[in-house]
Design a protein around this motif. Structure first.
Motif, mmCIF file in Angstrom:
data_model
loop_
_atom_site.group_PDB
_atom_site.id
_atom_site.type_symbol
_atom_site.label_atom_id
_atom_site.label_comp_id
_atom_site.label_asym_id
_atom_site.label_seq_id
_atom_site.Cartn_x
_atom_site.Cartn_y
_atom_site.Cartn_z
ATOM 1 N N ARG A 20 36.866 29.558 33.697
ATOM 2 C CA ARG A 20 35.217 30.326 34.287
ATOM 3 C C ARG A 20 34.591 30.423 32.939
ATOM 4 N NH1 ARG A 20 39.122 31.140 37.791
ATOM 5 N NH2 ARG A 20 38.830 31.440 39.783
ATOM 6 N N HIS A 111 31.977 49.636 33.832
ATOM 7 C CA HIS A 111 32.281 48.155 34.608
ATOM 8 C C HIS A 111 31.406 47.786 35.696
ATOM 9 C CE1 HIS A 111 35.761 48.303 32.075
ATOM 10 N NE2 HIS A 111 35.942 49.794 32.535
ATOM 11 N N GLU A 112 31.045 46.720 35.907
ATOM 12 C CA GLU A 112 30.269 46.086 37.042
ATOM 13 C C GLU A 112 31.067 46.100 38.190
ATOM 14 O OE1 GLU A 112 27.273 45.129 37.611
ATOM 15 O OE2 GLU A 112 26.757 45.981 35.860
ATOM 16 N N TYR A 113 32.412 45.698 37.955
ATOM 17 C CA TYR A 113 33.417 45.852 39.152
ATOM 18 C C TYR A 113 34.701 46.716 38.768
ATOM 19 C CZ TYR A 113 36.727 44.107 42.562
ATOM 20 O OH TYR A 113 37.960 44.363 43.531
ATOM 21 N N TYR A 114 35.169 47.508 39.756
ATOM 22 C CA TYR A 114 36.213 48.586 39.459
ATOM 23 C C TYR A 114 36.692 48.723 40.596
ATOM 24 C CZ TYR A 114 39.001 51.996 37.310
ATOM 25 O OH TYR A 114 40.108 52.682 37.059
ATOM 26 N N ASP A 133 41.760 47.175 38.549
ATOM 27 C CA ASP A 133 41.374 46.061 38.272
ATOM 28 C C ASP A 133 39.883 45.997 37.919
ATOM 29 O OD1 ASP A 133 40.487 43.167 38.648
ATOM 30 O OD2 ASP A 133 40.968 43.214 40.850
ATOM 31 N N LEU A 134 39.545 45.259 36.865
ATOM 32 C CA LEU A 134 38.336 45.257 36.423
ATOM 33 C C LEU A 134 37.277 44.080 36.449
ATOM 34 C CD1 LEU A 134 39.215 46.743 33.002
ATOM 35 C CD2 LEU A 134 38.606 48.040 34.848
ATOM 36 N N ASP A 135 37.889 42.944 37.285
ATOM 37 C CA ASP A 135 36.968 41.974 37.466
ATOM 38 C C ASP A 135 37.427 41.216 38.772
ATOM 39 O OD1 ASP A 135 39.461 40.645 37.193
ATOM 40 O OD2 ASP A 135 39.085 39.513 35.616
ATOM 41 N N ARG A 137 40.227 39.980 40.292
ATOM 42 C CA ARG A 137 41.084 39.046 40.151
ATOM 43 C C ARG A 137 42.552 39.476 40.741
ATOM 44 N NH1 ARG A 137 41.085 33.762 40.150
ATOM 45 N NH2 ARG A 137 42.558 33.371 38.562
ATOM 46 N N HIS A 607 35.351 35.468 40.463
ATOM 47 C CA HIS A 607 36.693 36.002 39.858
ATOM 48 C C HIS A 607 37.743 35.809 40.961
ATOM 49 C CE1 HIS A 607 35.143 36.464 35.683
ATOM 50 N NE2 HIS A 607 34.260 37.375 36.401
ATOM 51 N N ASP A 640 30.435 38.838 39.335
ATOM 52 C CA ASP A 640 31.299 39.949 38.514
ATOM 53 C C ASP A 640 32.340 40.165 39.673
ATOM 54 O OD1 ASP A 640 29.611 40.574 36.183
ATOM 55 O OD2 ASP A 640 28.263 41.143 37.690
ATOM 56 N N GLY A 642 35.365 39.441 42.818
ATOM 57 C CA GLY A 642 36.398 38.444 43.375
ATOM 58 C C GLY A 642 36.490 38.306 45.013
#
Length: 669
Positions: A20, A111-114, A133-135, A137, A607, A640, A642
């Motif tokens: 990516r 974080h943009e994603y959490y 999980d921060l992204d 995935r 992701h 940002d 998944g």
């Protein structure tokens, strides 16, 4: 690509970038996002209004019903405009001494994603483990806190599946490690607190990559389990929870085609098994007889039209979840052989057994929801069946449940099979004269049943005159295990045919206008959307296709992609020529033709670990190459997120608002 003497050419294979990081690919996705914004600009006011409307129905300050687990009561709260919950515990149900365990908003702040995967308190109640999980995935890292001092331990466990089990010594934990390439969990490790992860001991490795892996503990906390689950086969290994340095051993031999779920309370094992019982039966065994199915004792017999879905053990009773003609019920049993049913009155609804950590409890917690009834939490007395409503989801604004109506109907498919359909609409706007816009949702895979549950977001469509329909197509277990079996592998076309036939019938019966029909599905339901628009594009004005599984044949031929090997028993193994031909016949990417397609909105996450972003990316550009119409084809990527989309309770509403504005805008154009 050539397999079994058949050649396929994929002009867009270059769009796959496992890391990516390819600038050309990322720029392409950004331009697609800009195109979505430009095309939806005339409906931006509507989209913002829908977001505000949906958000305004959500109670800003909300709290879960306390759950007792050991010496403490656990609860989670959300407040104000916070996206995430905070987790607390107290020594009594009144929460008189409530103390903070974890503030997820603080953790997610940068974080943009959490996403929090698991919260696990040690048996002595002193330590908290949680995974993050921060992204998107779904690769989780575990961290540990001393609850009393609110300080972190040095231990950090990376590249995990996100679930953890404590041994009874309060210092040893077990976790599943992810393979960096395939993202499969194939290894179980033992970690002792205070030691580096590099010293962790591999205690089990699964060589057959058709199996998913999970961890758990028996109802009486005496055993730790490694759960292994392929599409058509179950397996289980066990370890004494008081001897964490021991070896995991199989309780019974692995048998291809034997699916079961198992729990233990006291001296008895209880097994929901499909052995000589397609819809499962409940069996009982002792430590001496567990390894020999022939010596198991039948507790609840198999029935042709009743699917056994779940089991919850208590000291005084056990509760079996059953489904008949698509409807859930709970049967409460005594260990002496008496039983009674817990049922509800709505025409179509969903109910499920909730959190019940304490085997000694005298009530069972049940969650309930219908298409017109907001989510509700009941505590049901095990001895009497009396229900006490502990909480019902509050819907702000002018919502009145009586203003809406739901129905359960059956539609006859092209092969003569009756397909259940759940419907909901607003009474004041509905006319059974073929004038209403209608949105039909479907999934139809993995035996997952999409039950009719309440959605406060769907009210925004119902209030605008939409009828909302859930097509319970084959591939789910709505009508039992055979319903699933006839919607997978060589029978997969049944899922697509069922969905199309439901649409035709709903139009014929006047539930929806022939020129105002919309369809939506995600993941395997995105595959459904891709197949449906290939088969019957003329039926739909607009389609929402989310994190869709579209390039089925190429993916199922690539064992380096997450989920591929696990799912041979779901889709077939195209390394076998017969399965190759079956998948080739319906794979949406391989069956795009030069013809008119409906307006389509496609969404994905860069992701995504379940369905890789390049599947919808390739499908969209190939569809643009072939389609003969001027209809909208929009493709939006969350850069940002998944498979689950944006994290947080409000952020995810933006995607809902986008789809709704897309549909409503088509009606207005």
């Amino acid at each position: 690509m050539t397999h079994h003497g058949h050649q396929r050419i994929d002009n867009y294979y270059w769009m796959r970038d496992d890391k990516r990081s390819n600038d050309e690919v990322l720029q392409h996705l950004r331009i697609e996002n800009e195109h979505v914004a430009a095309q939806m600009a005339p409906h931006k006011v509507l989209q913002d209004s829908l977001f505000t409307e949906m958000k305004s129905r959500i109670v800003k300050d909300d709290s879960s019903v306390p759950v007792k687990d050991g010496a403490y009561w656990y609860v989670s709260d959300v407040t104000g405009d916070n996206e995430y919950a905070s987790h607390y515990r107290a020594s009594d149900e009144a929460l008189s001494d409530k103390s903070l365990l974890l503030d997820v908003n603080a953790l997610a702040q940068s974080h943009e994603y959490y996403d929090i995967g698991d919260l696990a308190v040690s048996p002595d109640d002193k330590l908290l483990a949680y995974s993050e999980d921060l992204d998107g995935r779904r690769i989780y890292t575990f961290r540990f806190k001393d609850i009393a001092s609110d300080t972190y331990l040095e231990d950090v466990l990376s590249n995990t599946e996100g679930e953890l089990v404590w041994a009874n010594d309060n210092k040893t934990v077990f976790y599943v490690k992810k393979d960096a390439q395939t993202l499969l969990g194939t290894q179980v490790y033992r970690h002792v607190l205070g030691t580096p992860q590099s010293d962790d001991v591999l205690v089990y490795e699964e060589q057959d990559h058709q199996f998913y892996m999970g961890l758990g503990k028996s109802r009486d906390d005496s055993q730790i389990y490694i759960y292994l689950s392929a599409t058509e086969t179950s397996d289980l290994l066990v370890l004494d929870a008081n001897t964490p340095t021991g070896a995991f051993e199989r309780l019974l031999p692995r048998t291809i085609g034997h699916e079961y779920g198992l729990d233990k309370l006291g001296d008895s094992f209880y097994i929901l098994s499909n052995h000589n019982a397609i819809n499962f039966r409940l069996m009982r065994a002792s430590a001496e007889t567990i390894a020999q199915i022939a010596h198991w004792e039948e507790v609840v017999a198999h029935r042709e039209h009743v699917l056994l879905e779940g089991l919850e053990l208590f000291d005084s009773h056990f509760v079996v979840t059953e489904r008949e003609m698509g409807q859930i019920r709970f049967v409460v049993h005594t260990y002496q052989g008496d039983s009674y049913q817990l049922t509800f009155n709505d025409e179509c609804y969903f109910a499920g057994v909730g959190q019940n950590p304490e085997a000694s409890a005298t009530t069972v917690r049940i969650y309930y929801s219908s298409l017109t009834t907001p989510s509700s939490v009941f505590d049901c007395d095990l001895a009497t069946g009396q229900k006490v409503l502990r909480k019902q989801q509050e819907v702000l604004g002018e919502f009145n449940s009586d203003a809406y109506a739901s129905e359960r109907i059956f539609v006859t498919s092209r092969d003569g099979v009756d397909i259940p359909v759940s419907l909901v609409y607003k009474k004041s706007t509905f006319k059974k004269d073929g004038s209403n816009p209608l949105l039909q949702y479907g999934y139809g895979a993995y035996g997952i049943t999409i039950d009719p549950t309440f959605s406060s977001t769907t009210l925004s469509l119902l209030d605008r005159g939409f009828v909302y329909a859930i097509a319970h197509i084959r591939g789910s277990e709505m009508l039992g295990r055979a319903w699933y079996e006839h919607g997978k592998k060589s029978f997969k076309e049944n899922s697509f045919n069922d969905f199309v036939d439901v649409t035709k019938s709903l139009v014929k019966e006047g539930y929806g206008a022939s020129d105002k029909i919309f369809a939506s599905g995600g993941s395997a339901g995105g595959l459904l959307m891709g197949a449906v628009v290939n088969q019957a594009p003329e039926l739909y004005l607009g389609v929402g296709c989310h994190v869709p599984f579209l390039d089925v044949l190429t993916t199922m031929l690539d064992e380096t992609i997450p989920l591929t090997t696990n799912e041979y028993d779901e889709w077939g193994n195209p390394n076998n020529e017969a399965d190759y031909k079956t998948i080739l016949a319906y794979s949406p990417y391989d069956n795009i033709e030069a013809k008119a397609y409906p307006n389509i909105l496609v969404t994905t996450g860069l992701h995504d670990s379940q369905v890789q972003y390049w599947e919808p990316m390739k499908w969209v550009v190939k569809l643009r190459e072939y389609k003969t119409d001027n209809n909208l084809l929009l493709f939006k990527t969350d850069m940002d997120a998944g498979h689950g989309g944006a994290s947080g309770r409000f952020k995810s509403l933006h995607e809902k608002a986008l789809e709704m504005a897309f549909f409503i805008g088509l009606l207005d154009s």
